[in-house]
Each structure stands twice: as C-alpha cells, then as structure tokens.
Design an enzyme around this catalytic site. Sequence first.
Site, PDB file in Angstrom:
ATOM      1  CD  GLU A 112      -2.908  -1.146   2.088  1.00 49.77           C
ATOM      2  OE1 GLU A 112      -3.981  -1.757   2.335  1.00 49.77           O
ATOM      3  OE2 GLU A 112      -2.465  -0.837   3.505  1.00 49.77           O
ATOM      4  CB  CYS A 142       3.113   7.549   3.193  1.00 48.28           C
ATOM      5  SG  CYS A 142       3.592   6.353   4.566  1.00 48.28           S
ATOM      6  CB  CYS A 191       7.633  -5.090   8.474  1.00 44.19           C
ATOM      7  SG  CYS A 191       9.098  -4.067   9.436  1.00 44.19           S
ATOM      8  CB  CYS A 214       6.935  -2.124  15.958  1.00 48.23           C
ATOM      9  SG  CYS A 214       8.466  -1.724  15.221  1.00 48.23           S
ATOM     10  CB  CYS A 258       3.328  -1.737  13.515  1.00 44.57           C
ATOM     11  SG  CYS A 258       3.456  -1.625  11.896  1.00 44.57           S
ATOM     12  N   GLY A 281       7.267  -1.713   6.103  1.00 47.53           N
ATOM     13  CA  GLY A 281       8.515  -2.305   5.841  1.00 47.53           C
ATOM     14  C   GLY A 281       9.722  -1.165   6.653  1.00 47.53           C
ATOM     15  CD  GLU A 282      13.954   0.057   9.350  1.00 44.97           C
ATOM     16  OE1 GLU A 282      13.016   0.427  10.360  1.00 44.97           O
ATOM     17  OE2 GLU A 282      14.959   0.843   9.052  1.00 44.97           O
ATOM     18  CB  SER A 316      10.868   6.455   8.813  1.00 41.03           C
ATOM     19  OG  SER A 316      10.419   4.946   8.286  1.00 41.03           O
ATOM     20  CB  SER A 350      10.323   4.687  14.801  1.00 39.36           C
ATOM     21  OG  SER A 350       9.863   4.930  13.408  1.00 39.36           O
ATOM     22  CG  HIS A 393       7.482   4.816  18.645  1.00 43.34           C
ATOM     23  ND1 HIS A 393       6.686   5.841  18.367  1.00 43.34           N
ATOM     24  CD2 HIS A 393       8.044   3.801  17.550  1.00 43.34           C
ATOM     25  CE1 HIS A 393       6.622   5.520  17.056  1.00 43.34           C
ATOM     26  NE2 HIS A 393       7.331   4.799  16.518  1.00 43.34           N
ATOM     27  CG  HIS A 404      -4.677   5.971  14.118  1.00 43.41           C
ATOM     28  ND1 HIS A 404      -3.227   6.443  13.579  1.00 43.41           N
ATOM     29  CD2 HIS A 404      -5.170   7.102  14.074  1.00 43.41           C
ATOM     30  CE1 HIS A 404      -3.030   7.725  13.436  1.00 43.41           C
ATOM     31  NE2 HIS A 404      -4.438   8.355  13.594  1.00 43.41           N
ATOM     32  CB  CYS A 420       0.975   6.309  11.818  1.00 46.11           C
ATOM     33  SG  CYS A 420       1.814   7.761  10.937  1.00 46.11           S
TER      34      CYS A 420
END
Length: 361
Positions: free
Chosen positions: A110, A128, A135, A139, A142, A180-181, A212, A234, A236, A310, A353
Amino acid sequence: MARYETIEWEIRMDNKTNLLGMTLLQLHELCAAEGFPKFAAKQLCDWLYKKRVESIDAMTNLSLTQRARLNEVACIGRETPVRCQVSKDGTKKYLFPVRRAESGERSCIEAVYIPETKSSDLARATLCVSCQVGCKMGCHFCVTGQQGFHGNLSAGDILNQLFSIPEFESLTNVVFMGMGEPMDNLDAVLAACSVLTSDWGLGWSPKRITVSTVGILPGMKRFLDESQCHLAVSLHNPVPQERQAMMPVQKVYPLAEVLALLRQYDWGGQRRLSFEYTMFRGENDDLAHAAKLAEALKGLECRVNLIRFHESDEAPYKTSMPSTIAAFQSYLNRHGITCTLRASRGQDIDAACGLLAGQKE
Ligand code: SF4
C-alpha cells in the site's frame, strides 16, 4: 561508487529486466551489454524519468532495431494500482500488486497519498511509500509488523508507487514510512532516492524526501553517508526496557547507541532529523517520559513529531487523551525540543500510521 549501483537488476518471471528503478550506471551496463551506443543510457533515463513513458515503443529516438531488442529483454515495469480507497479528508490509499522474482508469489502493498490544502489550494502533497511486503521488525503496535516479512521491494516497485498514481504531478514530498523498514532494504531505497534526486532522474531536492527507521545502526550509518535525504527515527519510548517491550529492535540496537551515532552528524544545515513518538495511553505519555525524552535528546538539533495512536484489534494499546498529548507537547517545547502533533489522516480507510496491511493474493 555507491554500493547500490552494483545490485543485480530484478529479473522478472518472464526473464525481462524492469527498466524503472535502474540508475544511469545500470542503464550504461545494459546498453553496453546490448551493443547500444553510450548515449543511449541517457536517452533511456530521459524516457523513463523525465517523460515517464509506459512502453518501450514510445522511446522514439531509439532505432526500431534497438526498441525491438529492448522489448525482448526488458519492460518498463509499471503496474497500475488495483484499488484506491478515498478518505473523507481527501487521503487516498492505493493498493499495488507486486511479484517476488524468486518464487513468483504475488502480494499487495500500500501507498498513501496525503494532500494538504491552504485556502482551498493544494499546498503540499505527500506520498507515503512502502519498501517491503510486511516487515521483520515486529513492533507490537503496528499492523504491518504483525504480518511478518514476505519480501523486499525493488527500487522499481518503490518508484512505481509514485509513477503510477494519477496525482504524480502534484507530489511535493515522499516519505518512506509505509510498510517495511527502509534500512532493511537499503540497496533498493538508496537506488530509488538516487532516481528521485539525480539530474538524470527526477532532479528533486533531497529535502523533499524523508526516510524512516526504527534505528538499524549499520543501515542508518550507510544511509547518512550516502544520501542527503531527511531521516526520521521511530523512538516511541525513552526508557530502554519499556521500548524493548514494544519494539524488539531495542535489544539489538539500543536507543543510546542510535543517539550516539546521530550525534556524530551535522544536523544544523539542510538535512533534518526528526523523531517519531506515538502516544500510547498510560504507557509512554506522562511527563516523566517527556522529561526522559528531553534529557535523551538534549543538545541534538532535531524535532519530535507526536502521533496519535490508531487503535486496532491487532495491538494491545490505547489512544492517549488529547489533554495528555497537549501537556506532553508543551513540556517538550518548554524544554527546548521543537515538538509538533502530526495530524491524523485517512483513519476511516485504515491509511493512518501503523495501519497499513496490504493483502496477499
Ligand atoms: Fe516495521 Fe515500521 Fe511497523 Fe515497526 S512500525 S513493524 S518497522 S513497518
């Protein structure tokens, strides 16, 4: 020579090379292998990246023989999105099919188009993009991370997300913050950035691109040495044990080491360093965490972007209260850290996100 110049071209199942995503050097290699004149590589770049043609036959300054040969061994590599969902706030989520070269397995990834208007004019339009199918980082908050890893995207797959949407011309910025990273697929990400920023490519300023990472140290170092694009880390949670509980990467690459590396680079010039901080109710959103965060970032030229979490069925976290977020933001700003709250966009279409899921075919 940058390492990404020597990656192998992605070979499709029909044994054709995808031209989209190839750098000028790779196109030189292709032309040399096919016995084309040297200047043909530059012509190919112009057709691919300046005129953005969708077929080799449209490359009319190549001879008919050259076009016929190119059609035998290569294809442009454009894929139109198979679905577009439109949010009530104008955000659009595009679903693209991708195919893994080794197995032929098809998946979907996506990309999210985020327009921002000012006095009813389009002021900024950000895409984005995703760089992997799923991934590896896992995390806990996510949705992508809960899917596991299903493969890397090629530079062409990444660029196709820009090239194949109708809003391409309006794009002002690209952020690598989708599925993905990026530092775990760095060859492809750097090649895509090279196409975006080189004179022979789109010629964008690197300031229009933000990549990122959760803090993969070797990838980050290479990215900072080989690219001028902005970096978003990231973060957090500033407390090591708590961060590790939500982000397994902390165990391998502790935040303290990430910050130590970042302090070795100059952030006072054109390049921007930002930290993403998602607010989880009762987990990382009190003033004690704000104080630890301010302490950890002290003296580093950077900004903090707060993100409203979210909620989803997959993640065991809750959204922070607006008043808590405001207090956290105010604390950081009062303690010398520029802190903004990122507007939530596309929540009604699961485009915000941490909600990108893609689909397996
Ligand atoms: Fe991967 Fe980013 Fe999700 Fe972490 S937040 S699992 S790095 S996609």
